[in-house]
Design a protein around this motif. Structure first.
Motif, mmCIF file in Angstrom:
data_model
loop_
_atom_site.group_PDB
_atom_site.id
_atom_site.type_symbol
_atom_site.label_atom_id
_atom_site.label_comp_id
_atom_site.label_asym_id
_atom_site.label_seq_id
_atom_site.Cartn_x
_atom_site.Cartn_y
_atom_site.Cartn_z
ATOM 1 N N ARG A 64 87.263 5.528 -50.437
ATOM 2 C CA ARG A 64 88.076 4.313 -50.399
ATOM 3 C C ARG A 64 89.563 4.636 -50.568
ATOM 4 O O ARG A 64 90.417 4.131 -49.823
ATOM 5 C CB ARG A 64 87.623 3.390 -51.524
ATOM 6 C CG ARG A 64 88.321 2.047 -51.576
ATOM 7 C CD ARG A 64 87.747 1.116 -50.555
ATOM 8 N NE ARG A 64 88.252 -0.233 -50.723
ATOM 9 C CZ ARG A 64 87.878 -1.266 -49.965
ATOM 10 N NH1 ARG A 64 86.991 -1.085 -49.004
ATOM 11 N NH2 ARG A 64 88.379 -2.453 -50.161
ATOM 12 N N ALA A 65 89.872 5.487 -51.540
ATOM 13 C CA ALA A 65 91.277 5.787 -51.831
ATOM 14 C C ALA A 65 91.942 6.567 -50.713
ATOM 15 O O ALA A 65 93.162 6.477 -50.526
ATOM 16 C CB ALA A 65 91.376 6.562 -53.144
ATOM 17 N N LEU A 66 91.169 7.340 -49.950
ATOM 18 C CA LEU A 66 91.711 8.093 -48.828
ATOM 19 C C LEU A 66 91.677 7.297 -47.528
ATOM 20 O O LEU A 66 91.977 7.833 -46.453
ATOM 21 C CB LEU A 66 90.932 9.403 -48.660
ATOM 22 C CG LEU A 66 91.164 10.445 -49.771
ATOM 23 C CD1 LEU A 66 90.168 11.589 -49.645
ATOM 24 C CD2 LEU A 66 92.590 10.974 -49.740
ATOM 25 N N ASN A 67 91.312 6.017 -47.626
ATOM 26 C CA ASN A 67 91.306 5.097 -46.470
ATOM 27 C C ASN A 67 90.373 5.574 -45.351
ATOM 28 O O ASN A 67 90.658 5.411 -44.161
ATOM 29 C CB ASN A 67 92.726 4.906 -45.924
ATOM 30 C CG ASN A 67 93.645 4.268 -46.935
ATOM 31 O OD1 ASN A 67 93.293 3.269 -47.572
ATOM 32 N ND2 ASN A 67 94.827 4.843 -47.122
ATOM 33 N N ILE A 68 89.271 6.153 -45.728
ATOM 34 C CA ILE A 68 88.242 6.532 -44.761
ATOM 35 C C ILE A 68 87.335 5.329 -44.552
ATOM 36 O O ILE A 68 86.809 4.760 -45.513
ATOM 37 C CB ILE A 68 87.448 7.753 -45.268
ATOM 38 C CG1 ILE A 68 88.368 8.971 -45.318
ATOM 39 C CG2 ILE A 68 86.228 8.021 -44.402
ATOM 40 C CD1 ILE A 68 87.775 10.162 -46.044
ATOM 41 N N GLY A 69 87.185 4.923 -43.287
ATOM 42 C CA GLY A 69 86.433 3.704 -43.043
ATOM 43 C C GLY A 69 85.766 3.679 -41.686
ATOM 44 O O GLY A 69 85.509 4.728 -41.072
ATOM 45 N N GLU A 70 85.485 2.483 -41.231
ATOM 46 C CA GLU A 70 84.730 2.294 -39.994
ATOM 47 C C GLU A 70 85.415 3.015 -38.833
ATOM 48 O O GLU A 70 86.625 2.934 -38.650
ATOM 49 C CB GLU A 70 84.606 0.802 -39.687
ATOM 50 C CG GLU A 70 83.623 0.495 -38.580
ATOM 51 C CD GLU A 70 83.225 -0.967 -38.542
ATOM 52 O OE1 GLU A 70 82.296 -1.308 -37.792
ATOM 53 O OE2 GLU A 70 83.842 -1.773 -39.283
ATOM 54 N N ILE A 88 79.801 7.906 -48.003
ATOM 55 C CA ILE A 88 80.469 7.766 -46.704
ATOM 56 C C ILE A 88 80.074 6.437 -46.059
ATOM 57 O O ILE A 88 80.926 5.690 -45.562
ATOM 58 C CB ILE A 88 80.089 8.947 -45.791
ATOM 59 C CG1 ILE A 88 80.544 10.274 -46.417
ATOM 60 C CG2 ILE A 88 80.679 8.780 -44.396
ATOM 61 C CD1 ILE A 88 79.933 11.499 -45.771
ATOM 62 N N ARG A 89 78.807 6.121 -46.114
ATOM 63 C CA ARG A 89 78.319 4.883 -45.480
ATOM 64 C C ARG A 89 78.777 3.627 -46.213
ATOM 65 O O ARG A 89 78.902 2.556 -45.593
ATOM 66 C CB ARG A 89 76.794 4.919 -45.398
ATOM 67 C CG ARG A 89 76.266 5.976 -44.423
ATOM 68 C CD ARG A 89 74.758 5.993 -44.366
ATOM 69 N NE ARG A 89 74.224 4.784 -43.752
ATOM 70 C CZ ARG A 89 72.916 4.477 -43.725
ATOM 71 N NH1 ARG A 89 72.036 5.289 -44.311
ATOM 72 N NH2 ARG A 89 72.499 3.379 -43.154
ATOM 73 N N TYR A 90 79.028 3.730 -47.517
ATOM 74 C CA TYR A 90 79.526 2.567 -48.256
ATOM 75 C C TYR A 90 80.792 2.013 -47.613
ATOM 76 O O TYR A 90 81.036 0.792 -47.642
ATOM 77 C CB TYR A 90 79.843 2.925 -49.707
ATOM 78 C CG TYR A 90 78.667 3.272 -50.575
ATOM 79 C CD1 TYR A 90 77.362 2.899 -50.252
ATOM 80 C CD2 TYR A 90 78.854 4.003 -51.746
ATOM 81 C CE1 TYR A 90 76.294 3.242 -51.062
ATOM 82 C CE2 TYR A 90 77.793 4.346 -52.564
ATOM 83 C CZ TYR A 90 76.515 3.963 -52.212
ATOM 84 O OH TYR A 90 75.459 4.306 -53.024
ATOM 85 N N THR A 94 80.986 7.274 -40.768
ATOM 86 C CA THR A 94 79.780 7.922 -40.249
ATOM 87 C C THR A 94 79.640 9.333 -40.800
ATOM 88 O O THR A 94 80.512 10.180 -40.570
ATOM 89 C CB THR A 94 79.829 7.992 -38.709
ATOM 90 O OG1 THR A 94 79.952 6.675 -38.182
ATOM 91 C CG2 THR A 94 78.576 8.648 -38.155
ATOM 92 N N PRO A 95 78.538 9.604 -41.523
ATOM 93 C CA PRO A 95 78.298 10.992 -41.919
ATOM 94 C C PRO A 95 77.862 11.819 -40.719
ATOM 95 O O PRO A 95 77.005 11.389 -39.933
ATOM 96 C CB PRO A 95 77.175 10.874 -42.957
ATOM 97 C CG PRO A 95 76.515 9.565 -42.690
ATOM 98 C CD PRO A 95 77.528 8.682 -42.049
ATOM 99 N N VAL A 96 78.454 12.982 -40.563
ATOM 100 C CA VAL A 96 78.072 13.919 -39.507
ATOM 101 C C VAL A 96 77.461 15.132 -40.202
ATOM 102 O O VAL A 96 78.167 15.912 -40.860
ATOM 103 C CB VAL A 96 79.286 14.324 -38.650
ATOM 104 C CG1 VAL A 96 78.888 15.392 -37.638
ATOM 105 C CG2 VAL A 96 79.855 13.105 -37.939
ATOM 106 N N PHE A 97 76.164 15.268 -40.077
ATOM 107 C CA PHE A 97 75.461 16.333 -40.781
ATOM 108 C C PHE A 97 75.596 17.652 -40.032
ATOM 109 O O PHE A 97 75.398 17.715 -38.821
ATOM 110 C CB PHE A 97 73.988 15.978 -40.947
ATOM 111 C CG PHE A 97 73.753 14.784 -41.826
ATOM 112 C CD1 PHE A 97 74.090 14.823 -43.173
ATOM 113 C CD2 PHE A 97 73.219 13.611 -41.310
ATOM 114 C CE1 PHE A 97 73.888 13.725 -43.991
ATOM 115 C CE2 PHE A 97 73.013 12.506 -42.116
ATOM 116 C CZ PHE A 97 73.345 12.559 -43.467
ATOM 117 N N VAL A 98 75.948 18.694 -40.772
ATOM 118 C CA VAL A 98 76.053 20.031 -40.178
ATOM 119 C C VAL A 98 75.189 20.993 -40.970
ATOM 120 O O VAL A 98 74.805 20.739 -42.118
ATOM 121 C CB VAL A 98 77.510 20.532 -40.108
ATOM 122 C CG1 VAL A 98 78.363 19.576 -39.300
ATOM 123 C CG2 VAL A 98 78.092 20.727 -41.491
#
Length: 371
Positions: A64-70, A88-90, A94-98
């Protein structure tokens, strides 16, 4: 003999610290929280530490604080606790699994590089089981692609890479204090960062969006109740005061397991040391080698459980969880090959060598009966 998977190490000093809080008028947002935050920041060697209600809450606040969103993508391992991807989903990102490195079980830098797209905003680097991730390589990738780094150090308090503690490499890092962790507050977590602005925003977000300049009923932005009580903080501070003793105990437990399980056919034991790193032992996870079938692990776990020995599959891949059905087709061959062969054995500060010997004998019996 009943042996749990984990058990907190609580002494009279911790009990006295919590009891003392109950005799005061400060049960939240008081001097114990401030002291715990200061001591933790000093230990990690970061300017800012923010106490929160859980490691999960800390990861969410970082997003949230880093402004990561939709519309944003965050690179994360599937071989970790599900909270990393949930955070991430909250925020509707989108989580990208590696995939992971087969030896360390940490994120593979090469896999990170291949997964980057124009939508990638951040890398969530997990220090799996307390072994530091390859942070120099991950930092290089982040710089070249202008990505944020959040360290999930929930399992890695006290771990170091090149003499620097985990939690000091990224834009922010999160630690957790659940009862199975190196130190516990019952429930709780801590966010650390070098950024004054980021710390201020996380402090506000944990307390209903209220900044220090606001009065109690003024809320500058949408926030959460992610506070950590004074009782939790007093417990954490008392535990932190003996962190090196605790880490030493845990390393000794790992070495005792290594002694008792050495030369056991069919097992891959965790490395006691990692290049340029100090491991902070969170759990002791063994792996079955290729002589066992894919379903042998669950048979062995059933045997140990029947014998009264706590054990678990660490970790079940997130992309194969029911709540992540949309990610089921992720191509993660190393994650899937290794995850079905892992067993976490009983691991806690006060486990005795007799108990470790008993676990080892029961494990060998299970291995013989399964092959």
């Amino acid at each position: 003999m009943k042996i749990p998977l984990s058990s907190p190490d609580i002494t009279e000093a911790e009990i006295a610290a919590v009891t003392a809080v109950l005799r005061t008028s400060h049960l939240s947002l008081g001097p114990q929280m401030e002291a715990f935050e200061r001591a933790f920041a000093t230990y990690i060697d970061t300017p800012h530490a923010v106490a929160v209600s859980s490691g999960t809450a800390g990861l969410h606040l970082c997003m949230r604080a880093l402004n990561i969103g939709e519309g944003d993508e965050v690179i994360v391992p599937s071989f970790t606790f599900i909270a990393a991807a949930n955070a991430i989903r909250y925020e509707r990102a989108t989580p990208v699994f590696v995939d992971i490195d087969r030896e360390s079980l940490n994120l593979s830098p090469a896999a990170i590089e291949r997964a980057i797209t124009p939508r990638t905003r951040a890398i969530l680097a997990v220090h799996t089981f307390g072994r530091p991730a390859e942070m120099p390589a991950i930092l290089d990738i982040a710089r070249r692609h202008n990505l944020r780094i959040i360290e999930d150090a929930c399992e890695a308090l006290g771990a170091e890479h090149n003499g620097e503690k985990t939690g000091t490499f990224g834009d922010a890092a999160v630690f957790a204090f659940y009862p199975n962790k190196q130190i516990t507050t019952g429930e709780g977590g801590m966010v650390v960062t070098r950024s004054t602005d980021l710390a201020a925003r996380i402090r506000a977000l944990r307390n209903q969006g209220r900044y220090d300049s606001n009065d109690w009923l003024q809320h500058t932005e949408l926030g959460y109740n992610y506070r950590l009580s004074e009782m939790n903080c007093a417990l954490g501070l008392a535990q932190l005061n003996r962190i090196e003793e605790i880490l030493s105990h845990r390393e000794q437990v790992a070495r005792l397991y290594q002694k008792h399980l050495a030369n056991t056919d069919g097992l891959i034991l965790p490395a006691l040391e990692a290049t340029h790193s100090r491991i902070s032992w969170f759990v002791y996870v063994i792996r079955l080698d290729a002589t066992f079938s894919a379903n042998a692990r669950d048979t062995i776990i059933a045997h140990l459980t029947q014998a009264g020995i706590g054990c678990a599959r660490y970790f079940a891949p997130i992309h194969l969880q029911p709540s992540y059905s949309a990610w089921r087709n992720a191509v993660l061959p190393v994650t899937e090959a290794e995850a079905c062969r892992t067993i976490a054995l009983p691991f806690f500060n006060r486990i005795t060598e007799d108990e470790i010997a008993h676990v080892s004998e029961e494990l060998r019996a299970a291995l013989r009966n399964t092959q």
